[in-house]
Design a protein around this motif. Sequence first.
Motif, PDB file in Angstrom:
ATOM      1  N   LEU A   1       0.826  -1.207   0.000  1.00 36.96           N
ATOM      2  CA  LEU A   1       0.000   0.000   0.000  1.00 36.96           C
ATOM      3  C   LEU A   1       0.861   1.257   0.000  1.00 36.96           C
ATOM      4  CD1 LEU A   1      -2.792  -1.013   2.558  1.00 36.96           C
ATOM      5  CD2 LEU A   1      -3.014  -0.837   0.072  1.00 36.96           C
ATOM      6  N   LEU A   2       1.955   1.227   0.746  1.00 38.71           N
ATOM      7  CA  LEU A   2       2.854   2.380   0.777  1.00 38.71           C
ATOM      8  C   LEU A   2       3.646   2.518  -0.517  1.00 38.71           C
ATOM      9  CD1 LEU A   2       4.276   2.168   4.431  1.00 38.71           C
ATOM     10  CD2 LEU A   2       2.676   3.866   3.543  1.00 38.71           C
ATOM     11  N   GLN A   3       4.025   1.383  -1.092  1.00 34.18           N
ATOM     12  CA  GLN A   3       4.876   1.433  -2.287  1.00 34.18           C
ATOM     13  C   GLN A   3       4.188   2.076  -3.483  1.00 34.18           C
ATOM     14  OE1 GLN A   3       6.067  -2.749  -2.381  1.00 34.18           O
ATOM     15  NE2 GLN A   3       8.173  -2.178  -1.888  1.00 34.18           N
ATOM     16  N   VAL A   4       2.863   2.103  -3.504  1.00 36.63           N
ATOM     17  CA  VAL A   4       2.162   2.705  -4.646  1.00 36.63           C
ATOM     18  C   VAL A   4       1.762   4.152  -4.363  1.00 36.63           C
ATOM     19  CG1 VAL A   4       1.337   0.497  -5.522  1.00 36.63           C
ATOM     20  CG2 VAL A   4      -0.088   1.784  -3.907  1.00 36.63           C
ATOM     21  N   VAL A   5       2.119   4.658  -3.170  1.00 36.12           N
ATOM     22  CA  VAL A   5       1.862   6.072  -2.893  1.00 36.12           C
ATOM     23  C   VAL A   5       2.893   6.898  -3.659  1.00 36.12           C
ATOM     24  CG1 VAL A   5       1.789   7.877  -1.119  1.00 36.12           C
ATOM     25  CG2 VAL A   5       0.895   5.590  -0.621  1.00 36.12           C
ATOM     26  N   PRO A   6       2.473   7.805  -4.506  1.00 36.76           N
ATOM     27  CA  PRO A   6       3.440   8.594  -5.285  1.00 36.76           C
ATOM     28  C   PRO A   6       4.412   9.346  -4.380  1.00 36.76           C
ATOM     29  CG  PRO A   6       1.219   8.876  -6.156  1.00 36.76           C
ATOM     30  CD  PRO A   6       1.074   8.110  -4.879  1.00 36.76           C
ATOM     31  N   GLY A   7       5.700   9.252  -4.738  1.00 39.20           N
ATOM     32  CA  GLY A   7       6.727   9.999  -4.013  1.00 39.20           C
ATOM     33  C   GLY A   7       7.342   9.290  -2.837  1.00 39.20           C
ATOM     34  N   LEU A   8       6.817   8.115  -2.462  1.00 40.85           N
ATOM     35  CA  LEU A   8       7.381   7.397  -1.313  1.00 40.85           C
ATOM     36  C   LEU A   8       8.527   6.490  -1.747  1.00 40.85           C
ATOM     37  CD1 LEU A   8       5.079   8.415   0.453  1.00 40.85           C
ATOM     38  CD2 LEU A   8       4.834   6.104   1.370  1.00 40.85           C
TER      39      LEU A   8
ATOM     40  N   PHE B   1      10.581   4.560   5.596  1.00 37.50           N
ATOM     41  CA  PHE B   1      10.396   5.198   4.295  1.00 37.50           C
ATOM     42  C   PHE B   1      10.599   6.707   4.399  1.00 37.50           C
ATOM     43  CE2 PHE B   1       6.308   5.400   6.393  1.00 37.50           C
ATOM     44  CZ  PHE B   1       5.775   6.629   6.027  1.00 37.50           C
ATOM     45  N   ARG B   2      10.733   7.329   3.229  1.00 37.15           N
ATOM     46  CA  ARG B   2      10.764   8.782   3.177  1.00 37.15           C
ATOM     47  C   ARG B   2       9.926   9.261   2.006  1.00 37.15           C
ATOM     48  NH1 ARG B   2      17.074  10.202   1.515  1.00 37.15           N
ATOM     49  NH2 ARG B   2      17.207   8.841  -0.311  1.00 37.15           N
ATOM     50  N   ILE B   3       9.563  10.542   2.083  1.00 37.29           N
ATOM     51  CA  ILE B   3       8.690  11.151   1.089  1.00 37.29           C
ATOM     52  C   ILE B   3       9.513  12.135   0.254  1.00 37.29           C
ATOM     53  CG2 ILE B   3       6.596  12.526   0.734  1.00 37.29           C
ATOM     54  CD1 ILE B   3       5.745  11.624   3.593  1.00 37.29           C
ATOM     55  N   ALA B   4       9.366  12.037  -1.051  1.00 35.29           N
ATOM     56  CA  ALA B   4      10.026  12.975  -1.978  1.00 35.29           C
ATOM     57  C   ALA B   4      11.519  13.073  -1.722  1.00 35.29           C
ATOM     58  CB  ALA B   4       9.378  14.357  -1.885  1.00 35.29           C
ATOM     59  N   GLY B   5      12.132  11.925  -1.438  1.00 33.31           N
ATOM     60  CA  GLY B   5      13.572  11.900  -1.228  1.00 33.31           C
ATOM     61  C   GLY B   5      14.041  12.653  -0.008  1.00 33.31           C
ATOM     62  N   GLY B   6      13.108  12.937   0.925  1.00 41.70           N
ATOM     63  CA  GLY B   6      13.484  13.668   2.131  1.00 41.70           C
ATOM     64  C   GLY B   6      13.914  15.095   1.842  1.00 41.70           C
ATOM     65  N   GLN B   7      13.341  15.693   0.804  1.00 44.69           N
ATOM     66  CA  GLN B   7      13.729  17.046   0.405  1.00 44.69           C
ATOM     67  C   GLN B   7      12.630  18.045   0.764  1.00 44.69           C
ATOM     68  OE1 GLN B   7      16.886  17.602  -0.969  1.00 44.69           O
ATOM     69  NE2 GLN B   7      17.103  15.430  -0.450  1.00 44.69           N
ATOM     70  N   GLY B   8      13.004  19.320   0.784  1.00 44.13           N
ATOM     71  CA  GLY B   8      12.031  20.381   0.979  1.00 44.13           C
ATOM     72  C   GLY B   8      11.320  20.268   2.315  1.00 44.13           C
ATOM     73  N   GLU B   9       9.999  20.350   2.288  1.00 43.23           N
ATOM     74  CA  GLU B   9       9.214  20.302   3.516  1.00 43.23           C
ATOM     75  C   GLU B   9       9.267  18.934   4.194  1.00 43.23           C
ATOM     76  OE1 GLU B   9       4.896  20.386   3.106  1.00 43.23           O
ATOM     77  OE2 GLU B   9       5.110  19.971   0.955  1.00 43.23           O
ATOM     78  N   PHE B  10       9.814  17.932   3.506  1.00 44.48           N
ATOM     79  CA  PHE B  10       9.894  16.583   4.064  1.00 44.48           C
ATOM     80  C   PHE B  10      11.283  16.255   4.609  1.00 44.48           C
ATOM     81  CE2 PHE B  10       6.828  16.381   0.458  1.00 44.48           C
ATOM     82  CZ  PHE B  10       5.670  16.292   1.221  1.00 44.48           C
ATOM     83  N   ALA B  11      12.163  17.245   4.691  1.00 38.59           N
ATOM     84  CA  ALA B  11      13.542  16.990   5.101  1.00 38.59           C
ATOM     85  C   ALA B  11      13.700  16.800   6.594  1.00 38.59           C
ATOM     86  CB  ALA B  11      14.448  18.137   4.631  1.00 38.59           C
ATOM     87  N   ASP B  12      12.844  17.424   7.386  1.00 42.68           N
ATOM     88  CA  ASP B  12      12.914  17.339   8.847  1.00 42.68           C
ATOM     89  C   ASP B  12      11.890  16.326   9.318  1.00 42.68           C
ATOM     90  OD1 ASP B  12      12.616  17.694  11.612  1.00 42.68           O
ATOM     91  OD2 ASP B  12      13.045  19.830  11.521  1.00 42.68           O
ATOM     92  N   GLY B  13      12.371  15.126   9.694  1.00 46.13           N
ATOM     93  CA  GLY B  13      11.466  14.054  10.058  1.00 46.13           C
ATOM     94  C   GLY B  13      10.670  14.325  11.319  1.00 46.13           C
ATOM     95  N   VAL B  14      11.265  15.040  12.273  1.00 45.13           N
ATOM     96  CA  VAL B  14      10.547  15.355  13.510  1.00 45.13           C
ATOM     97  C   VAL B  14       9.393  16.302  13.221  1.00 45.13           C
ATOM     98  CG1 VAL B  14      10.722  16.387  15.808  1.00 45.13           C
ATOM     99  CG2 VAL B  14      12.579  14.949  14.951  1.00 45.13           C
ATOM    100  N   ALA B  15       9.685  17.369  12.474  1.00 42.27           N
ATOM    101  CA  ALA B  15       8.623  18.310  12.113  1.00 42.27           C
ATOM    102  C   ALA B  15       7.555  17.621  11.274  1.00 42.27           C
ATOM    103  CB  ALA B  15       9.219  19.497  11.357  1.00 42.27           C
TER     104      ALA B  15
END
Length: 391
Positions: free
Chosen positions: A305-312, A325-339
Amino acid sequence: MRHIIRNLEESKIREVANAGLGRADLLTFWFGEGDETPPDFVRQAAIESLEKGEVFYTHNLGLPELREGLAAHLSRLHGAVGADRIAVTSGGVNALMIAMQALLDAGDEVVIVTPVWPNLVAQPQILGARLKPVPLKPVEGAWTLDMDALLAAVTPATKLLVVNAPSNPTGWTLTQAEQQRILAHCRRTGTWILADEVYSQLYYDQEGAGPQGAAPSFLDLATPEDRLMVVGSFSKAFLMTGWRLGWLVLPPSCTHDVGKIIEFNTSCASVFTQRAAITALRRADEITPRVVAHLKQCRDTLVPLLQVVPGLELARPRAGMYAFFRIAGGQGEFADGVALAKRLVAEAGLGLAPGEAFGAESSGWLRWCFASRDLDRLAQGVDRLRGWLKV
């Protein structure tokens, strides 16, 4: 207060969890435990022990019956392990700390494979040791080890190599061939190996598995007097997280001295939990295969289910109970995992652990514990993630 204690990092998982306190609508997958209790016969063994009045101190190293039961259990999994090599501890984390107290002086060099469960980083720091991390690298979501880099990092100056495999949080595992190379190298350098194998029975791929389906273990290869300590626990494969009972396999020449360390830490593990563990081992075939089969079903429900989510970015873990896992390569707004994890709590009602809890190498990653009695909870969690991502 010692400077090193004041400077220990607090749990980033707890930081995220605290952000969701009091919310009844959360779907939480942040802590490393399932939501099942051990079978009635395990709980009943503890009750009967309490009713008999077994509430006093016992042997530092554990009840002889439990040590013998563990030796038989480990021998089935990995070949002959004598009861004289077993120390019973008050949880797997207690076993790890006792091993480090036995081996490390202040200033000693410790090589550790990261990202990793934060306790394994904090414990040598508490003892004043010097950490030398060797990071795994993600390749299409799968974390991989540069074996040459690890062996180059372990020199005669290295007192201890710490390896958690199968790994929390990544699901990475060592092959038997890799373990053989590590063991041979550490024999040459005189380096101790501390192997955290708490997840060894939560192994889902038959390739490379032992005869009982467990992950490859250093115990499959080592001699009794190798510089090796292996940690196990009743928490995962026996559903006994809150019982706080683990074990340490060590050279027989070290067992007596480790008993002294246990005396000065906890004196002994509680008798009634040990009685429950004896029963769990005797009836392990009624517990662990079911646990492993269900966790495999959980993995095989969540990961696709996660593997077909775009960007994961995500690979199917071979072992353990986590999707990492990470979203969008851990870039931009997804770079800070705690936030990011805090936003998922506040905006999606989804509780996940941030990758930063396990080391700087996994910043921007998220850990999802898929141990759930109800498979629908996993699907609902993915729906909430997709809704939040608007995909």
